[in-house]
Scaffold this motif. Sequence first.
Motif: not given
Length: 311
Positions: A85-101
């Motif tokens: 989420s939170g993408y910039t105008a250059k399509a860069q994600a401002g936030e990542e929620l990562r779950t590893t299994y």
Amino acid sequence: ILKETNYTYLSNALGVEYVAQISDKSYSLSGEVVERTETSNNLLYDRDGAAVEDRNGNVRGQTIETYYTFRGVEKLDRVETVILSGYTAKAQAGEELRTTYIVSSLGVRTAVEYKVIQNLMFGPEGKAARQKIDIYAYEDGLQKYDSTLTIENQKFDYYGNVIDSVEFKWADASQAELIYTKTIHNDYNDLLARKRGNASETTVTRYTSLDRTDNTIIDRTITTTKLFDVRGHAIDRENMTYVMDTLTDPLAPELKLVSKMVIHNADIDARGNAGKQYIENYETDETGLEATLEMTSYQIVTTREFDSRGN
């Protein structure tokens, strides 16, 4: 071919193309698949309780499945889910929620780590230059806060490899209790290794405070790869560890060599995993002089099976 990547493109309702599927395969020299990664992307995100498609084609959800093959049998080893989420105008994600299994032999998924990553600044090549990462572990199925990392990637090379970075590890999310500060410097002198992100020499220094001075050093490790194979994987590697001696002369602390590790990797597969390792461990006396290094142990480690993380 040692690695093959295939992309599948789809379009959203407005006709904007995006990468819907990425398939990565790594091969052994004999042509057998040793690892496969399947990444599925979608554009859906929650807006006021409804699933909405990103009109700009920004990926909002990912599922990354990593498989490895051993003795002709492919196994699903690890799954990572990502919410962006939170993408910039250059399509860069401002936030990542990562779950590893991790995935058992019976196909049961167990969550082992959760990360909240905030990408606070991006460099000219689109790489994250400043990050804040809250790390959570799982105990008995319950999520538990572990620590927070703030990272400043200060310099990248042409291939996007980090040359200089600073990490701050905190015991609390409010960043009031510092565990240590760590600086990392990488030198890349072998072109094939550089393309793989493998440094020729890495210097890691830890400090007790935000002030990075000789008086606040905890320790320093210099890892030098003496020899790479034709694919850019390390064959011969040497680790030198230095610790700040504050006891011998408290008024004049001195960084002293305490140990040396020499590693020779053999039977290296396409992923860089060594089927056999020859490890020599050395230690110095109280003077910390390199001339006093004496071998304390010698190991031959044979690994017959690796998971997708190289363990």
